[in-house]
Design a protein around this motif. Structure first.
Motif, short mmCIF file in Angstrom:
data_model
loop_
_atom_site.label_atom_id
_atom_site.label_comp_id
_atom_site.label_asym_id
_atom_site.label_seq_id
_atom_site.Cartn_x
_atom_site.Cartn_y
_atom_site.Cartn_z
N PHE A 69 -34.85 37.30 30.68
CA PHE A 69 -34.79 35.93 30.20
C PHE A 69 -33.98 35.84 28.91
CE2 PHE A 69 -36.58 32.46 27.61
CZ PHE A 69 -36.33 31.39 28.45
N VAL A 70 -34.27 36.74 27.97
CA VAL A 70 -33.56 36.75 26.70
C VAL A 70 -32.07 37.02 26.92
CG1 VAL A 70 -33.30 38.01 24.53
CG2 VAL A 70 -35.59 37.41 25.36
N ALA A 71 -31.76 37.98 27.79
CA ALA A 71 -30.36 38.35 28.03
C ALA A 71 -29.55 37.18 28.56
CB ALA A 71 -30.29 39.53 29.01
N GLY A 72 -30.14 36.43 29.50
CA GLY A 72 -29.41 35.31 30.08
C GLY A 72 -29.05 34.26 29.05
N ARG A 73 -30.04 33.86 28.23
CA ARG A 73 -29.77 32.85 27.21
C ARG A 73 -28.85 33.37 26.12
NH1 ARG A 73 -29.82 28.08 28.57
NH2 ARG A 73 -30.55 27.18 26.61
N LEU A 74 -29.10 34.62 25.69
CA LEU A 74 -28.30 35.19 24.60
C LEU A 74 -26.84 35.37 25.00
CD1 LEU A 74 -28.56 36.33 21.71
CD2 LEU A 74 -29.01 38.57 22.73
N SER A 75 -26.62 35.74 26.27
CA SER A 75 -25.25 36.01 26.71
C SER A 75 -24.39 34.76 26.72
CB SER A 75 -25.26 36.63 28.12
OG SER A 75 -25.58 35.66 29.11
N GLU A 76 -25.00 33.59 26.82
CA GLU A 76 -24.24 32.34 26.78
C GLU A 76 -23.90 31.92 25.36
OE1 GLU A 76 -26.77 29.90 29.16
OE2 GLU A 76 -25.90 30.62 31.04
N ARG A 77 -24.47 32.64 24.38
CA ARG A 77 -24.19 32.36 22.98
C ARG A 77 -23.28 33.42 22.35
NH1 ARG A 77 -28.99 30.14 24.27
NH2 ARG A 77 -29.64 28.23 23.22
N VAL A 78 -23.59 34.70 22.60
CA VAL A 78 -22.85 35.78 21.93
C VAL A 78 -21.96 36.56 22.88
CG1 VAL A 78 -24.69 36.00 20.23
CG2 VAL A 78 -24.63 37.57 22.16
N GLY A 79 -22.08 36.32 24.19
CA GLY A 79 -21.23 37.01 25.15
C GLY A 79 -21.96 38.12 25.90
N ARG A 80 -21.40 38.47 27.07
CA ARG A 80 -22.03 39.47 27.94
C ARG A 80 -21.90 40.88 27.36
NH1 ARG A 80 -22.98 34.39 30.03
NH2 ARG A 80 -21.62 33.85 31.78
N THR A 362 -22.20 26.52 33.87
CA THR A 362 -22.54 26.39 32.46
C THR A 362 -23.90 26.98 32.13
OG1 THR A 362 -23.38 24.16 32.86
CG2 THR A 362 -21.10 24.36 32.09
N TRP A 363 -24.79 27.07 33.13
CA TRP A 363 -26.11 27.68 32.89
C TRP A 363 -26.48 28.73 33.92
CZ3 TRP A 363 -29.19 26.13 37.02
CH2 TRP A 363 -28.95 24.88 37.60
N ARG A 364 -25.48 29.27 34.62
CA ARG A 364 -25.76 30.29 35.63
C ARG A 364 -26.34 31.57 35.01
NH1 ARG A 364 -20.74 31.47 37.98
NH2 ARG A 364 -20.95 29.58 39.23
N GLY A 365 -25.82 31.98 33.85
CA GLY A 365 -26.35 33.18 33.19
C GLY A 365 -27.82 33.04 32.89
N SER A 366 -28.22 31.87 32.40
CA SER A 366 -29.63 31.63 32.11
C SER A 366 -30.46 31.60 33.40
CB SER A 366 -29.80 30.30 31.37
OG SER A 366 -29.24 30.38 30.08
N ALA A 367 -29.93 30.96 34.44
CA ALA A 367 -30.66 30.88 35.71
C ALA A 367 -30.90 32.27 36.29
CB ALA A 367 -29.89 30.01 36.70
N ILE A 368 -29.88 33.11 36.26
CA ILE A 368 -30.04 34.47 36.76
C ILE A 368 -31.07 35.21 35.92
CG2 ILE A 368 -28.87 36.70 37.03
CD1 ILE A 368 -26.34 35.05 37.74
N GLY A 369 -31.03 35.01 34.60
CA GLY A 369 -32.00 35.66 33.73
C GLY A 369 -33.43 35.22 34.02
N ILE A 370 -33.63 33.92 34.28
CA ILE A 370 -34.99 33.42 34.58
C ILE A 370 -35.45 33.92 35.94
CG2 ILE A 370 -36.39 31.35 34.97
CD1 ILE A 370 -34.41 29.95 32.94
N TYR A 371 -34.58 33.89 36.94
CA TYR A 371 -34.95 34.46 38.24
C TYR A 371 -35.33 35.93 38.09
CZ TYR A 371 -34.33 37.00 42.57
OH TYR A 371 -34.51 37.88 43.61
N ARG A 372 -34.53 36.67 37.33
CA ARG A 372 -34.83 38.09 37.13
C ARG A 372 -36.08 38.29 36.28
NH1 ARG A 372 -30.85 41.92 38.17
NH2 ARG A 372 -31.46 43.12 36.32
#
Length: 431
Positions: A69-80, A362-372
């Motif tokens: 969850f943290v990774a998905g949200r963080l990656s949309e702010r600081v990068g993968r 725009t929120w796919r990274g977060s969605a994948i993080g929440i699913y995971r």
């Protein structure tokens, strides 16, 4: 075109990400064979103390879920790339802690760091590869990602079992683990590129055209903010959208199988006379059949859709678990493990692909993080349930039956509440 999507257009970076996920799998796999073997031999954890045996998997699952969850949200702010590097730094102490561990508590603490590593790194390899590739290649992309990762898990299990026989379990794990993590850090620093610009370019193209190039519009959820916050997305993925709910609960329950393989397969097989190397080989069959089959099952879903393969995979995987108890001998157990692995191959990459299908760039990274998050929380919930069932009955076979029934019931829920998510096969209505 700058930041053009497609495997062919981004092949060097795509291959670097595949190498990264192979190293992620090697890091996870090094703990699967050695830690259960150390539990009784080195730390005096009785084989009948099922709840105590599952503590390291519960800790791993809960921490990995939160880190997803943290990774998905963080990656949309600081990068993968930065999140990926942070995950590798978290793994550095793991082999050292196990090698020097004076008590079982140290091993549990090391799996907390392993959970941080897995949540941050594996999430980022998937997100980065989805950034780079086109929507038409999502099944193939995630199939290749999971193939590389779980091939690494299987190969590391076999390698660490051999090193344990040669050098001892602690020394073998220390040598293998440090080599893998240090190589991963060097490769991340030297060759991995940031992929967030690809995701932003894709979002801009969709805003201009109304849908992804070459595909009909996807069935994105309605009534979602243009810039949704963490809680809005968490609610959407967890219960507000029934498709996301169906996918998330299936992801959670299928991790019961992985917890069973990690904790109770070695115990069950060794109780029935197999050596550490032999039981590792059976478990390796599960991992290799899972990994190898994903080369085909991910691509298959790009043609026939996600829904049917995922439902069939839930039921096939549960059947393989049930069959483990119905026969004897390495051949029977290997075939049963292979059947579960094939079921996992049908469901595992395609659940993730289904989530990606109906998540906006725009929120796919977060969605994948929440699913995971929900999927890997299944490690903790599953391990606790397995431990309670085995402790209550005094028999590991109860854990196998619990998992098999759970997979069957979850497959029914997925079939009933889910739907086809591939935009070509079930597009949104244009308005």
């Amino acid at each position: 075109m700058q930041h053009q999507q497609g495997i062919h257009s981004n092949l060097p970076q795509f291959l670097h990400q595949l190498l990264q996920v192979l190293l992620v799998g090697l890091t996870l796999g090094m703990m699967r064979t050695v830690v259960p073997a150390l539990a009784e031999r080195e730390f005096g954890v009785p084989r009948t103390s099922f709840l105590l045996l599952t503590t390291f998997v519960i800790a791993f699952g809960v921490v990995k879920a939160v880190m997803n969850f943290v990774a998905g949200r963080l990656s949309e702010r600081v990068g993968r790339r930065r999140v990926l590097l942070l995950g590798w730094l978290a793994a550095l102490p793991v082999p050292v802690m196990v090698a020097l561990a004076p008590s079982w508590g140290w091993v549990v603490a090391s799996t907390v760091l392993l959970g941080m590593n897995q949540g941050l790194t594996w999430s980022m390899t998937q997100t980065a590869q989805l950034d780079l590739t086109s929507p038409r290649e999502r099944g193939l992309t995630l199939g290749l990602n999971e193939f590389a990762g779980y091939a690494g898990v299987a190969l590391a299990g076999i390698a660490t079992a051999a090193l344990a026989s040669w050098l001892g379990p602690r020394q073998g794990l220390l040598l293998f683990g440090l080599a893998v993590v240090l190589v991963a850090i060097v490769l991340t620093l030297r060759w991995v590129r940031e992929t967030l610009p690809w995701a932003r370019a894709d979002a801009a193209r969709q805003a201009a055209a109304g849908h992804s190039a070459g595909l009909p519009p996807a069935r994105y959820p309605h009534l979602v903010s243009s810039e949704p916050g963490s809680w809005e997305l968490f609610a959407l993925l967890s219960w507000r959208d029934r498709r996301f709910f169906a996918l998330s609960q299936a992801g959670l329950v299928e991790k019961f199988v992985d917890a069973l393989v990690w904790v109770f397969y070695p115990i069950y097989l060794q109780q029935h006379g197999l050596s550490l190397t032999q039981s590792s080989a059976v478990i390796g069959v599960y991992g290799l059949s899972w990994g190898a089959s994903q080369l085909f099952t991910g691509r298959l879903s790009d043609h026939i859709g996600r829904h049917r393969p995922t439902v069939a995979g839930m039921w096939l995987c549960g059947a393989g678990v049930a069959l483990m108890l119905q026969g004897q001998g390495m051949t029977w157990w290997s075939l049963s493990a292979a059947l579960s692995g094939m079921g996992m191959a049908l469901l595992y990459p395609n659940l993730s692909a289904a989530v990606a299908d109906i998540s906006h760039p725009t929120w796919r990274g977060s969605a994948i993080g929440i699913y995971r998050f929900w999927r890997d929380l299944g490690y903790g919930i599953g391990a606790l349930g397995l431990g309670l069932m085995a402790q209550w009955s005094g028999d590991v076979e109860a854990a196998f039956r619990f998992v098999s029934l759970s997979m069957g019931a979850s497959g029914v829920l997925l079939w009933w509440l889910g739907e086809e998510t591939h935009p070509r096969l079930n597009p949104a209505q244009m308005t």
